[in-house]
Motif scaffolding. Structure first.
Motif, PDB file in Angstrom:
ATOM      1  N   ARG A 248       1.106  -1.266   0.228  1.00  0.00           N
ATOM      2  CA  ARG A 248       0.164   0.006   0.360  1.00  0.00           C
ATOM      3  C   ARG A 248       0.735   1.408   0.343  1.00  0.00           C
ATOM      4  NH1 ARG A 248      -3.571  -1.559   5.407  1.00  0.00           N
ATOM      5  NH2 ARG A 248      -1.710  -2.488   5.590  1.00  0.00           N
ATOM      6  N   ARG A 249       0.668   2.082  -0.798  1.00  0.00           N
ATOM      7  CA  ARG A 249       1.468   3.565  -1.127  1.00  0.00           C
ATOM      8  C   ARG A 249       2.548   3.955  -1.266  1.00  0.00           C
ATOM      9  NH1 ARG A 249      -1.339   7.216   2.192  1.00  0.00           N
ATOM     10  NH2 ARG A 249      -2.793   6.023   3.340  1.00  0.00           N
ATOM     11  N   VAL A 250       2.802   2.289  -2.359  1.00  0.00           N
ATOM     12  CA  VAL A 250       4.269   2.659  -2.783  1.00  0.00           C
ATOM     13  C   VAL A 250       3.989   2.016  -4.054  1.00  0.00           C
ATOM     14  CG1 VAL A 250       5.965   0.649  -3.750  1.00  0.00           C
ATOM     15  CG2 VAL A 250       5.093   0.586  -1.427  1.00  0.00           C
ATOM     16  N   SER A 251       4.871   3.413  -4.799  1.00  0.00           N
ATOM     17  CA  SER A 251       4.181   3.429  -6.571  1.00  0.00           C
ATOM     18  C   SER A 251       5.462   2.393  -7.216  1.00  0.00           C
ATOM     19  CB  SER A 251       4.456   5.359  -6.656  1.00  0.00           C
ATOM     20  OG  SER A 251       4.188   6.123  -5.980  1.00  0.00           O
ATOM     21  N   ARG A 252       5.979   2.507  -7.317  1.00  0.00           N
ATOM     22  CA  ARG A 252       7.117   1.554  -7.912  1.00  0.00           C
ATOM     23  C   ARG A 252       7.845   0.764  -6.453  1.00  0.00           C
ATOM     24  NH1 ARG A 252       4.334   3.204 -11.100  1.00  0.00           N
ATOM     25  NH2 ARG A 252       4.969   3.653 -12.869  1.00  0.00           N
ATOM     26  N   PRO A 253       8.727  -0.061  -6.979  1.00  0.00           N
ATOM     27  CA  PRO A 253       9.590  -0.985  -6.032  1.00  0.00           C
ATOM     28  C   PRO A 253      11.006  -1.090  -6.594  1.00  0.00           C
ATOM     29  CG  PRO A 253       8.640  -2.966  -7.857  1.00  0.00           C
ATOM     30  CD  PRO A 253       7.541  -1.503  -8.092  1.00  0.00           C
ATOM     31  N   ALA A 254      11.718  -1.152  -5.389  1.00  0.00           N
ATOM     32  CA  ALA A 254      13.222  -0.560  -6.023  1.00  0.00           C
ATOM     33  C   ALA A 254      13.733  -1.653  -5.514  1.00  0.00           C
ATOM     34  CB  ALA A 254      13.633   0.774  -5.060  1.00  0.00           C
ATOM     35  N   ILE A 255      15.274  -2.274  -5.931  1.00  0.00           N
ATOM     36  CA  ILE A 255      16.304  -3.416  -6.022  1.00  0.00           C
ATOM     37  C   ILE A 255      17.136  -2.530  -5.122  1.00  0.00           C
ATOM     38  CG2 ILE A 255      17.652  -4.924  -6.415  1.00  0.00           C
ATOM     39  CD1 ILE A 255      16.173  -5.064  -8.872  1.00  0.00           C
ATOM     40  N   ALA A 256      17.494  -2.814  -3.925  1.00  0.00           N
ATOM     41  CA  ALA A 256      17.926  -2.467  -3.057  1.00  0.00           C
ATOM     42  C   ALA A 256      19.297  -3.453  -2.954  1.00  0.00           C
ATOM     43  CB  ALA A 256      17.929  -2.024  -1.820  1.00  0.00           C
ATOM     44  N   THR A 257      20.600  -2.334  -2.852  1.00  0.00           N
ATOM     45  CA  THR A 257      22.185  -3.621  -2.349  1.00  0.00           C
ATOM     46  C   THR A 257      22.879  -2.416  -1.268  1.00  0.00           C
ATOM     47  OG1 THR A 257      23.726  -4.295  -3.769  1.00  0.00           O
ATOM     48  CG2 THR A 257      23.365  -2.494  -4.600  1.00  0.00           C
ATOM     49  N   ILE A 258      23.541  -3.776  -0.813  1.00  0.00           N
ATOM     50  CA  ILE A 258      24.891  -3.446  -0.096  1.00  0.00           C
ATOM     51  C   ILE A 258      25.917  -3.063  -0.674  1.00  0.00           C
ATOM     52  CG2 ILE A 258      26.163  -4.443   1.544  1.00  0.00           C
ATOM     53  CD1 ILE A 258      23.292  -3.652   2.779  1.00  0.00           C
ATOM     54  N   ILE A 259      26.376  -1.957  -0.096  1.00  0.00           N
ATOM     55  CA  ILE A 259      27.409  -0.905  -0.221  1.00  0.00           C
ATOM     56  C   ILE A 259      28.472  -1.099   0.209  1.00  0.00           C
ATOM     57  CG2 ILE A 259      28.821   0.386  -1.861  1.00  0.00           C
ATOM     58  CD1 ILE A 259      26.480  -0.874  -3.571  1.00  0.00           C
ATOM     59  N   PRO A 260      29.730  -2.179   0.576  1.00  0.00           N
ATOM     60  CA  PRO A 260      30.634  -2.031   1.275  1.00  0.00           C
ATOM     61  C   PRO A 260      31.596  -0.490   0.810  1.00  0.00           C
ATOM     62  CG  PRO A 260      32.063  -3.116  -0.578  1.00  0.00           C
ATOM     63  CD  PRO A 260      30.456  -2.675  -0.937  1.00  0.00           C
ATOM     64  N   THR A 261      31.722  -0.258   2.004  1.00  0.00           N
ATOM     65  CA  THR A 261      32.375   1.410   2.786  1.00  0.00           C
ATOM     66  C   THR A 261      33.529   1.544   3.128  1.00  0.00           C
ATOM     67  OG1 THR A 261      30.877   2.043   4.296  1.00  0.00           O
ATOM     68  CG2 THR A 261      29.990   1.959   2.304  1.00  0.00           C
ATOM     69  N   LEU A 262      33.949   2.618   3.300  1.00  0.00           N
ATOM     70  CA  LEU A 262      35.116   2.866   4.374  1.00  0.00           C
ATOM     71  C   LEU A 262      35.311   2.284   5.901  1.00  0.00           C
ATOM     72  CD1 LEU A 262      37.531   5.779   2.622  1.00  0.00           C
ATOM     73  CD2 LEU A 262      38.153   3.076   2.843  1.00  0.00           C
ATOM     74  N   LYS A 263      33.388   2.873   6.340  1.00  0.00           N
ATOM     75  CA  LYS A 263      32.904   2.838   7.942  1.00  0.00           C
ATOM     76  C   LYS A 263      32.211   1.176   7.187  1.00  0.00           C
ATOM     77  CE  LYS A 263      33.356   7.278   8.224  1.00  0.00           C
ATOM     78  NZ  LYS A 263      33.362   8.898   8.873  1.00  0.00           N
ATOM     79  N   GLU A 264      31.262   1.356   8.117  1.00  0.00           N
ATOM     80  CA  GLU A 264      29.909   0.197   7.964  1.00  0.00           C
ATOM     81  C   GLU A 264      29.377   0.245   6.460  1.00  0.00           C
ATOM     82  OE1 GLU A 264      28.909  -1.531  10.371  1.00  0.00           O
ATOM     83  OE2 GLU A 264      30.940  -1.083  11.965  1.00  0.00           O
ATOM     84  N   PRO A 265      28.293  -0.741   5.905  1.00  0.00           N
ATOM     85  CA  PRO A 265      28.249  -0.951   4.390  1.00  0.00           C
ATOM     86  C   PRO A 265      26.620  -0.126   4.258  1.00  0.00           C
ATOM     87  CG  PRO A 265      28.387  -3.782   5.583  1.00  0.00           C
ATOM     88  CD  PRO A 265      29.128  -2.503   7.149  1.00  0.00           C
ATOM     89  N   SER A 266      26.944   0.430   3.218  1.00  0.00           N
ATOM     90  CA  SER A 266      25.599   1.214   2.975  1.00  0.00           C
ATOM     91  C   SER A 266      24.645   0.644   2.083  1.00  0.00           C
ATOM     92  CB  SER A 266      26.194   2.777   2.477  1.00  0.00           C
ATOM     93  OG  SER A 266      26.819   2.342   1.051  1.00  0.00           O
ATOM     94  N   ILE A 267      23.340   1.013   1.677  1.00  0.00           N
ATOM     95  CA  ILE A 267      22.086   0.806   1.248  1.00  0.00           C
ATOM     96  C   ILE A 267      22.111   1.772  -0.201  1.00  0.00           C
ATOM     97  CG2 ILE A 267      20.090   0.646   0.601  1.00  0.00           C
ATOM     98  CD1 ILE A 267      19.709  -0.420   3.273  1.00  0.00           C
ATOM     99  N   LEU A 268      22.250   1.265  -1.254  1.00  0.00           N
ATOM    100  CA  LEU A 268      21.955   2.151  -2.415  1.00  0.00           C
ATOM    101  C   LEU A 268      20.460   1.466  -3.339  1.00  0.00           C
ATOM    102  CD1 LEU A 268      23.106   3.842  -4.702  1.00  0.00           C
ATOM    103  CD2 LEU A 268      24.227   2.431  -6.430  1.00  0.00           C
ATOM    104  N   LEU A 269      19.522   1.981  -3.547  1.00  0.00           N
ATOM    105  CA  LEU A 269      18.889   2.028  -4.287  1.00  0.00           C
ATOM    106  C   LEU A 269      18.076   3.197  -4.729  1.00  0.00           C
ATOM    107  CD1 LEU A 269      15.663   1.755  -1.939  1.00  0.00           C
ATOM    108  CD2 LEU A 269      17.961   2.738  -1.779  1.00  0.00           C
ATOM    109  N   ASP A 270      17.654   2.738  -6.032  1.00  0.00           N
ATOM    110  CA  ASP A 270      17.343   1.367  -7.085  1.00  0.00           C
ATOM    111  C   ASP A 270      17.895   0.941  -7.865  1.00  0.00           C
ATOM    112  OD1 ASP A 270      15.801  -0.836  -8.020  1.00  0.00           O
ATOM    113  OD2 ASP A 270      15.431   1.023  -9.565  1.00  0.00           O
TER     114      ASP A 270
END
Length: 340
Positions: free
Chosen positions: A122-144
């Motif tokens: 509900r209320r979601v216009s489009r789904p998105a694929i999220a991926t984990i990105i390794p970083t210099l610190k903690e991993p981050s999330i990139l989407l879509d």
């Protein structure tokens, strides 16, 4: 919890997929997974299982006589191949016979099957694929990173909400820092999409800290970075190939003489640690956020380890009730004064 796994999806299916399922079933996480359903051509699956120690493991087979190839039109294939492994997996989810789906098959087919089979939250216009990105610190999330080539500002706003939920409830970030991928950190930089999205994100109530440049994806200053699926997919594929190139070239350079080889041998633990940080198989797969079910999309070239970790990620999403949190946060967003 029952997880349906597309046994016929992936470059090396069903061998690698079955091997990953067996590994997953043997590990401690199987305590929260009551059954893993291998969906595909039974004789092929049984042939792969015959060489593994599976007695007592919570693995069963669900027949699917068709396979959707990478070169097929996703929407057409989903409609014309109702007995394909990914469509049958979706059917099991829709009928309540599975709580999650894991596939290394065609990304487009997974997205199309999910949208046609279970629909959006509900209320979601489009789904998105999220991926984990390794970083210099903690991993981050990139989407879509591939579900939506063309986006509108409210799509990116919703991606940010879903990414915030992912970071908050699965990754344990208390107040995720959210950014939008652009060509400069100043609010005046970017294109029409980033300008309008920036304004929506400023009013969203999220911990929006502004534009993220390309370098910010890996410096660890952001927990969630949103972008359109075209840009995100390019970034993802470039990052994967760059990490692979660095690892291969490094070993070539360290093999040039005996002194460098000795240094490489002594540094082996460090190299293994680095490889774990940049290896996509460690992260399992990318969740398809915004659909009415849990879907984990694995890399087409996934190893057994990647499949195993994809099943782990699926179990985490079910256990953390991610879709419930997304619906609650989306409702809160659109009940505020922010307009579409």
């Amino acid at each position: 919890m029952r997880i349906a796994v597309d046994a016929m999806g992936g470059d090396k299916a069903p061998a690698v997929v079955v091997a990953g399922v067996v590994e997953a079933a043997k590990e401690a996480m199987s305590r929260s997974v009551s059954e893993i359903l291998l969906v595909g051509e039974p004789s092929s699956i049984k042939r792969e299982l015959s060489g593994a120690e599976v007695d007592g493991l919570p693995i069963s087979i669900k027949e699917a006589s068709q396979v959707i190839g990478y070169d097929e039109s996703p929407a057409t294939a989903v409609k014309t191949k109702p007995d394909s492994s990914i469509v049958v997996s979706t059917r099991l989810l829709k009928e309540g016979k599975a709580e999650a789906v894991v596939s290394a098959g065609s990304t487009g087919a997974v997205v199309a099957s999910a949208l046609m089979g279970v629909g959006r939250l509900r209320r979601v216009s489009r789904p998105a694929i999220a991926t984990i990105i390794p970083t210099l610190k903690e991993p981050s999330i990139l989407l879509d990173v591939g579900a939506n080539v063309n986006c509108k500002p409210n799509y990116l706003l919703e991606f940010a909400v879903m990414g915030d939920c992912y970071a908050r409830y699965v990754m344990g970030r208390k107040n995720p820092r959210v950014g939008i991928l652009s060509i400069g950190e100043e609010a005046s930089k970017g294109n029409e999409l980033t300008f309008k999205s920036f304004k929506l994100l400023e009013q969203s109530g999220l911990n929006f800290i502004g534009n993220a440049e390309g370098r910010d994806i890996v410096n660890g200053e952001f927990d969630v970075v949103v972008c359109d699926g075209f840009t995100g997919n390019v970034v993802l594929k470039f990052g994967e190939s760059l990490a692979e190139m660095i690892l291969k070239q490094l070993w070539v350079e360290l093999s040039r003489n005996w002194l460098l080889k000795l240094g490489a041998f002594l540094s082996k633990p460090a190299f293994k640690s680095f490889k774990r940080r940049v290896d996509y198989s460690e992260y399992g797969g990318a969740p398809l956020l915004g659909v009415n079910g849990v879907y984990i999309i694995c890399h087409g070239g996934s190893s057994a380890k990647a499949i195993k970790n994809g099943i782990r990620v699926a179990a985490e999403f079910v256990n953390h009730q991610m879709n419930k949190h997304i619906e609650e946060q989306m409702a809160e967003l659109y009940e505020s004064k922010i307009s579409r």
